[in-house]
Scaffold this active site. Structure first.
Site, mmCIF file in Angstrom:
data_model
loop_
_atom_site.group_PDB
_atom_site.id
_atom_site.type_symbol
_atom_site.label_atom_id
_atom_site.label_comp_id
_atom_site.label_asym_id
_atom_site.label_seq_id
_atom_site.Cartn_x
_atom_site.Cartn_y
_atom_site.Cartn_z
ATOM 1 C CE1 TYR A 69 -4.068 1.599 -0.281
ATOM 2 C CE2 TYR A 69 -3.385 2.842 1.641
ATOM 3 C CZ TYR A 69 -4.240 2.659 0.572
ATOM 4 O OH TYR A 69 -5.265 3.543 0.365
ATOM 5 C CE LYS A 110 -7.606 2.847 1.430
ATOM 6 N NZ LYS A 110 -7.462 3.323 2.805
#
Length: 552
Positions: free
Chosen positions: A92, A165
């Site tokens: 991420y 996500k």
């Protein structure tokens, strides 16, 4: 569904690679399609980690992990779960920003994502059906790619933010990867370099706004809700012109969540609760200033303001505690450019003798004397030493959260904030920060990463079969996370460490699910919330293949 042997070993939900047993290889026609050695999952993890370590850059490491994800979900998530602190900034933020900027050039496979075009809305239902492929979808993360992190409009390349996500949802909270779907709503892009790039994979026109855009979003939402009746719909990185409007339209109708508005607000609120535990102060005594009043800045302020109300303060009094500063300086209510989210917190010029001079953060800090300073400006280095020292001169424990990311956009460095306040500042950053050693004390720096809260929030909401995600559930999540801080430890962080992400995600989930059940929002009866949460979680382990038909 019938599979050919080749399809079976290329289906990421079923593939075991070299871990298919001798019996499975014989039963499913896999003999000769794999090397002779039969490995355990642990052996595969060791092998994959060694391969990862050979990659020269974080971007190359992320490419390798995405390729692994595309062929074997169990192996990917087992590897991720064993190295979660190391992998979070690779999978991420901040590495994902580099990946998104180069998405079209690096594209190999679609990562089980759904690409919806504003120019082909008749295909929305078939596209979602094809992507789900019969799976029971419980969680969608959707983006339109306009407000990606702090790097702006990246069009359809923003799809990877939805992919990333969902990876964190599974790694942190055990959301079943077969029940999730990343979606990008491609309404165009205003980034001219993409429109001029022959490799760009999105639609080639500027962004569509207004009624046509909202009709596109509405059609997607209606179709997704019809196809997936138990859906938790997570909106991610929409532009400031649309994000709040979409959330306000749907939040009282369906189970939905906007991470930039609500998620960032929850994690900041949790950090404030942690800071209050350490300082022994009351939240409602704080004077809150946000530097950056876009979607995130205004959304965070709204979440903290709502908590003031939940703690019994009257709305008019609560609003006196909040100040928003943006590029034009302190926001005043006579500014015609204010967004709907900014207007509730804009001040009257009559409150200040020198209102016209409050055109910078430094001037605003001198005039207001905030006890809390939160940065969402994406303006690097703007929490300067004079500003921080001015703030610290008027409060014993200044609470300073420079949240902008990636690293190059942060308002300040944690070590500087500790030094400039002689160790008195309570600091959380939007990016991972090393411990700071100052005057014999080691200060742990909390990371105000939404990943600390949104996986558990989603897990709890899904486990509770909640019809809505309410402010009370959000408050429960923030309280549960802020309560994990050890206030008696010298240099304690205001937020728990990412290294324990899987543990406190479950803590958050249980608190959220309990609140949903207490408020009667659960669609299915739940006798034991903790058991319901545990039963919802998926663990990365190979399972015996059942009801699989393979064509001979």
């Amino acid at each position: 569904m019938k599979y050919t042997p080749e399809q079976l070993i290329h289906d990421p939900f079923l593939n075991k690679g070299t871990a298919f047993t001798a019996a499975e290889r014989a039963q499913y026609g896999l003999n000769g399609l794999l090397p002779s050695a039969i490995q355990t999952l642990d052996q595969q993890v060791t092998q994959a980690y060694a391969q990862l370590q050979s990659k020269p850059t974080d971007l190359a490491k992320r490419q390798f992990l995405m390729q692994l994800f595309n062929v074997n979900h169990v192996l990917f998530y087992k590897l991720f779960s064993e190295h979660i602190v190391e992998f979070m900034p690779i999978v991420y933020d901040p590495t994902i920003a580099d990946f998104i900027e180069n998405y079209s050039a690096l594209f190999l496979e679609p990562q089980n994502a759904t690409y919806l075009s504003i120019d082909a809305q008749a295909d929305i239902e078939s596209a979602l059906r094809n992507s789900a492929n019969g799976r029971d979808i419980r969680l969608i993360v959707v983006t339109d790619g306009e407000g990606i992190l702090g790097i702006g409009d990246w069009g359809t390349q923003g799809v990877d933010i939805a992919v990333g996500k969902l990876m964190v949802y599974t790694a942190a909270a055990g959301i079943d990867p077969s029940q999730v779907l990343p979606v990008v709503l491609d309404a165009g892009t205003n980034r001219q370099e993409l429109l001029a790039d022959d490799l760009y994979l999105g639609v080639r026109h500027e962004r569509v706004y207004g009624e046509a855009y909202h009709a596109f979003v509405d059609k997607f939402v209606a179709t997704a809700e019809q196809l997936f009746p138990h859906l938790y719909l997570h909106f991610e990185d929409f532009g400031r012109a649309n994000a709040a409007d979409i959330l306000n339209q749907y939040k009282d109708q369906i189970t939905t969540f906007n991470d930039d508005i609500q998620g960032t607000g929850i994690i900041v609120l949790a950090g404030l609760f942690g800071a209050m535990n350490i300082s022994k102060q009351k939240l409602t005594d704080q004077v809150y200033m946000s530097f950056g009043a876009g979607t995130a800045g205004a959304g965070i302020a709204q979440r903290v303001y709502d908590e003031f109300l939940q703690q019994g303060m009257a709305p008019a009094e609560a609003k006196q505690h909040f100040y928003l500063v943006d590029k034009q300086g302190l926001l005043f209510d006579d500014d015609p450019t204010l967004t709907p989210a900014q207007k509730p917190f804009a001040r009257k010029r009559s409150e200040f003798a020198n209102a016209d001079a409050l055109t910078s953060l430094e001037a605003a800090v001198k005039a207001v004397h905030p006890t809390v300073l939160v940065g969402t400006s994406t303006q690097p280095g703007t929490f300067t030493q004079p500003i921080v020292e001015e703030m610290a001169a008027h409060t014993e424990r200044p609470i300073i959260f420079p949240l902008s990311n990636p690293t190059k956009l942060a308002e300040a460095k944690a070590e500087d904030l500790i030094k400039w306040t002689a160790g008195r500042a309570l600091v959380a950053t939007g990016i991972p920060a090393a411990d700071v050693d100052y005057n014999g004390v080691t200060y742990a720096i909390g990371q105000a990463n939404n990943a600390l809260v949104y996986p558990g929030l989603g897990l709890g909401t899904i486990a509770a079969t909640s019809k809505l995600l309410t402010d009370a559930m959000i408050s429960a999540a923030a309280h549960s996370l802020g309560g994990l801080v050890d206030p008696d430890q010298a240099g304690a962080a205001v937020l728990p460490p990412v290294s324990k992400l899987d543990q406190f995600s479950k803590t958050v989930a249980i608190a959220v699910a309990k609140q949903a059940v207490a408020d009667g929002l659960n669609e299915a009866p739940i006798a034991d919330v903790a058991k319901a949460v545990a039963a919802t979680q998926w663990t990365p382990a190979y399972r015996e293949l059942t009801e699989i038909e393979v064509e001979g």
